[in-house]
Design a protein around this motif. Structure first.
Motif, PDB file in Angstrom:
ATOM      1  N   ILE A 118      40.207  42.653  42.268  1.00 58.79           N
ATOM      2  CA  ILE A 118      39.851  42.503  40.862  1.00 58.79           C
ATOM      3  C   ILE A 118      40.831  41.531  40.229  1.00 58.79           C
ATOM      4  O   ILE A 118      42.037  41.616  40.465  1.00 58.79           O
ATOM      5  CB  ILE A 118      39.904  43.870  40.145  1.00 58.79           C
ATOM      6  N   HIS A 119      40.292  40.613  39.451  1.00 57.23           N
ATOM      7  CA  HIS A 119      41.118  39.607  38.778  1.00 57.23           C
ATOM      8  C   HIS A 119      40.695  39.542  37.318  1.00 57.23           C
ATOM      9  O   HIS A 119      39.506  39.542  37.020  1.00 57.23           O
ATOM     10  CB  HIS A 119      40.918  38.241  39.443  1.00 57.23           C
ATOM     11  N   ILE A 169      34.772  34.955  48.153  1.00 58.18           N
ATOM     12  CA  ILE A 169      33.778  34.742  47.108  1.00 58.18           C
ATOM     13  C   ILE A 169      34.210  35.490  45.852  1.00 58.18           C
ATOM     14  O   ILE A 169      34.772  36.582  45.945  1.00 58.18           O
ATOM     15  CB  ILE A 169      32.378  35.196  47.598  1.00 58.18           C
ATOM     16  N   ALA A 170      33.975  34.885  44.708  1.00 57.66           N
ATOM     17  CA  ALA A 170      34.310  35.515  43.424  1.00 57.66           C
ATOM     18  C   ALA A 170      33.059  35.611  42.560  1.00 57.66           C
ATOM     19  O   ALA A 170      32.238  34.692  42.543  1.00 57.66           O
ATOM     20  CB  ALA A 170      35.384  34.707  42.700  1.00 57.66           C
ATOM     21  N   PHE A 171      32.931  36.733  41.871  1.00 58.99           N
ATOM     22  CA  PHE A 171      31.798  37.005  41.002  1.00 58.99           C
ATOM     23  C   PHE A 171      32.264  37.196  39.566  1.00 58.99           C
ATOM     24  O   PHE A 171      33.229  37.918  39.327  1.00 58.99           O
ATOM     25  CB  PHE A 171      31.100  38.307  41.403  1.00 58.99           C
ATOM     26  N   THR A 172      31.562  36.580  38.628  1.00 59.02           N
ATOM     27  CA  THR A 172      31.719  36.971  37.229  1.00 59.02           C
ATOM     28  C   THR A 172      30.818  38.187  37.024  1.00 59.02           C
ATOM     29  O   THR A 172      29.928  38.435  37.831  1.00 59.02           O
ATOM     30  CB  THR A 172      31.285  35.839  36.277  1.00 59.02           C
ATOM     31  N   PRO A 173      31.005  38.948  35.949  1.00 56.48           N
ATOM     32  CA  PRO A 173      30.131  40.107  35.703  1.00 56.48           C
ATOM     33  C   PRO A 173      28.716  39.637  35.325  1.00 56.48           C
ATOM     34  O   PRO A 173      28.453  39.279  34.184  1.00 56.48           O
ATOM     35  CB  PRO A 173      30.798  40.841  34.549  1.00 56.48           C
ATOM     36  N   ILE A 174      27.827  39.623  36.281  1.00 55.02           N
ATOM     37  CA  ILE A 174      26.468  39.115  36.076  1.00 55.02           C
ATOM     38  C   ILE A 174      25.728  39.972  35.050  1.00 55.02           C
ATOM     39  O   ILE A 174      25.740  41.193  35.136  1.00 55.02           O
ATOM     40  CB  ILE A 174      25.697  39.087  37.416  1.00 55.02           C
ATOM     41  N   GLY A 191      23.620  41.321  27.582  1.00 59.27           N
ATOM     42  CA  GLY A 191      23.613  42.685  27.086  1.00 59.27           C
ATOM     43  C   GLY A 191      23.576  43.821  28.083  1.00 59.27           C
ATOM     44  O   GLY A 191      23.382  44.980  27.703  1.00 59.27           O
ATOM     45  N   PHE A 192      23.754  43.544  29.374  1.00 57.62           N
ATOM     46  CA  PHE A 192      23.729  44.629  30.364  1.00 57.62           C
ATOM     47  C   PHE A 192      24.964  45.500  30.148  1.00 57.62           C
ATOM     48  O   PHE A 192      26.080  44.993  30.093  1.00 57.62           O
ATOM     49  CB  PHE A 192      23.748  44.041  31.774  1.00 57.62           C
ATOM     50  N   PRO A 193      24.806  46.814  30.010  1.00 57.21           N
ATOM     51  CA  PRO A 193      25.971  47.679  29.805  1.00 57.21           C
ATOM     52  C   PRO A 193      26.951  47.570  30.986  1.00 57.21           C
ATOM     53  O   PRO A 193      26.558  47.727  32.145  1.00 57.21           O
ATOM     54  CB  PRO A 193      25.372  49.087  29.738  1.00 57.21           C
ATOM     55  N   ALA A 194      28.192  47.279  30.665  1.00 55.67           N
ATOM     56  CA  ALA A 194      29.209  47.056  31.707  1.00 55.67           C
ATOM     57  C   ALA A 194      29.337  48.247  32.635  1.00 55.67           C
ATOM     58  O   ALA A 194      29.531  48.076  33.844  1.00 55.67           O
ATOM     59  CB  ALA A 194      30.550  46.727  31.064  1.00 55.67           C
ATOM     60  N   ASN A 195      29.230  49.450  32.114  1.00 53.89           N
ATOM     61  CA  ASN A 195      29.342  50.658  32.924  1.00 53.89           C
ATOM     62  C   ASN A 195      28.292  50.672  34.039  1.00 53.89           C
ATOM     63  O   ASN A 195      28.599  50.917  35.199  1.00 53.89           O
ATOM     64  CB  ASN A 195      29.191  51.881  32.011  1.00 53.89           C
ATOM     65  N   ARG A 196      27.044  50.378  33.695  1.00 58.47           N
ATOM     66  CA  ARG A 196      25.960  50.378  34.676  1.00 58.47           C
ATOM     67  C   ARG A 196      26.057  49.158  35.591  1.00 58.47           C
ATOM     68  O   ARG A 196      25.811  49.255  36.795  1.00 58.47           O
ATOM     69  CB  ARG A 196      24.611  50.406  33.962  1.00 58.47           C
ATOM     70  N   CYS A 213      35.842  38.909  39.023  1.00 60.16           N
ATOM     71  CA  CYS A 213      36.636  38.205  38.022  1.00 60.16           C
ATOM     72  C   CYS A 213      36.180  38.657  36.639  1.00 60.16           C
ATOM     73  O   CYS A 213      35.069  38.340  36.202  1.00 60.16           O
ATOM     74  CB  CYS A 213      36.466  36.700  38.190  1.00 60.16           C
ATOM     75  N   CYS A 214      37.031  39.386  35.965  1.00 58.13           N
ATOM     76  CA  CYS A 214      36.698  39.970  34.668  1.00 58.13           C
ATOM     77  C   CYS A 214      37.360  39.169  33.549  1.00 58.13           C
ATOM     78  O   CYS A 214      38.455  38.650  33.710  1.00 58.13           O
ATOM     79  CB  CYS A 214      37.179  41.419  34.615  1.00 58.13           C
ATOM     80  N   PHE A 215      36.670  39.114  32.415  1.00 58.43           N
ATOM     81  CA  PHE A 215      37.159  38.329  31.283  1.00 58.43           C
ATOM     82  C   PHE A 215      38.069  39.121  30.356  1.00 58.43           C
ATOM     83  O   PHE A 215      38.843  38.540  29.613  1.00 58.43           O
ATOM     84  CB  PHE A 215      35.975  37.798  30.464  1.00 58.43           C
ATOM     85  N   ASP A 216      37.944  40.433  30.367  1.00 61.59           N
ATOM     86  CA  ASP A 216      38.667  41.232  29.388  1.00 61.59           C
ATOM     87  C   ASP A 216      39.281  42.468  30.052  1.00 61.59           C
ATOM     88  O   ASP A 216      38.852  42.879  31.127  1.00 61.59           O
ATOM     89  CB  ASP A 216      37.724  41.654  28.257  1.00 61.59           C
ATOM     90  N   PRO A 217      40.272  43.069  29.392  1.00 67.38           N
ATOM     91  CA  PRO A 217      40.954  44.231  29.972  1.00 67.38           C
ATOM     92  C   PRO A 217      40.062  45.465  30.129  1.00 67.38           C
ATOM     93  O   PRO A 217      40.261  46.256  31.037  1.00 67.38           O
ATOM     94  CB  PRO A 217      42.109  44.526  29.013  1.00 67.38           C
ATOM     95  N   VAL A 218      39.061  45.623  29.281  1.00 62.85           N
ATOM     96  CA  VAL A 218      38.188  46.801  29.367  1.00 62.85           C
ATOM     97  C   VAL A 218      37.346  46.740  30.642  1.00 62.85           C
ATOM     98  O   VAL A 218      37.260  47.723  31.390  1.00 62.85           O
ATOM     99  CB  VAL A 218      37.288  46.905  28.110  1.00 62.85           C
ATOM    100  N   THR A 219      36.743  45.583  30.910  1.00 63.76           N
ATOM    101  CA  THR A 219      35.936  45.435  32.129  1.00 63.76           C
ATOM    102  C   THR A 219      36.820  45.531  33.364  1.00 63.76           C
ATOM    103  O   THR A 219      36.445  46.147  34.364  1.00 63.76           O
ATOM    104  CB  THR A 219      35.161  44.102  32.115  1.00 63.76           C
ATOM    105  N   THR A 220      37.998  44.949  33.296  1.00 62.97           N
ATOM    106  CA  THR A 220      38.947  45.022  34.412  1.00 62.97           C
ATOM    107  C   THR A 220      39.284  46.478  34.718  1.00 62.97           C
ATOM    108  O   THR A 220      39.246  46.895  35.879  1.00 62.97           O
ATOM    109  CB  THR A 220      40.237  44.236  34.082  1.00 62.97           C
TER     110      THR A 220
END
Length: 167
Positions: free
Chosen positions: A16-17, A110-115, A121-126, A151-158
């Motif tokens: 996780i980054h 490979i690195a993924f952004t939160p698709i 608007g997809f709920p991050a939890n799901r 690769c997360c943009f913010d501390p909450v998603t991380t």
């Protein structure tokens, strides 16, 4: 039973980054195509001419796009519409197909952004649950991949990814 154990053992290959994806030294980057209203214009070349892309598809945008990555993969992520329109299956398809492309290109990192999170608007939890499940399955199909980075943009998603992966 064996599959579950194998998938659990692949967690060490998931990282996780928090920060910009462009700073990562990986062979492939997966980002979400999010230009709303333009989906019908997206198509990829095939032996039969242009084939339209659909939600849940991925395609290789370019090879050698940046110094830090070899290929850029765009995922056509679903817009969240309440969960009654197969959004989770479409999102799972994005991750699964991206992992298949990685295998096809012999990618080791490979690195993924939160698709579909953020503007779609997809709920991050799901979305996190779907992403982790599909990456674990993809790692089970492809032992060549040494590293998958969320690769997360913010501390909450991380923090959400860290808690789900026990890291």
């Amino acid at each position: 039973m064996f599959w579950v154990g194998k998938a659990a053992n692949d967690v060490h290959r998931i990282k996780i980054h928090q920060g910009k994806i462009a700073t990562l030294n990986v062979e492939a980057v997966v980002s979400c195509y999010s230009q709303s209203g333009a989906l019908e214009r997206l198509a990829v070349a095939s032996g039969d001419g242009l084939v339209p892309l659909r939600i849940g598809d991925v395609h290789v945008v370019a090879e050698a796009v940046e110094v830090t990555s070899r290929i850029l993969i765009e995922a056509i992520g679903p817009r969240w519409r309440g969960g009654d329109y197969q959004e989770e299956q479409q999102l799972a398809s994005c991750y699964s197909k991206a992992m298949d492309v990685a295998k096809q290109y012999n990618v080791r990192s490979i690195a993924f952004t939160p698709i579909s999170c953020g503007p779609l608007g997809f709920p991050a939890n799901r979305a996190t649950n779907v992403a982790i499940q599909q990456i674990k399955l993809g790692l089970g199909r492809n032992p060549l991949i040494e590293s998958v980075i969320f690769c997360c943009f913010d501390p909450v998603t991380t923090a959400l990814y860290r808690s789900r992966l026990g890291k």
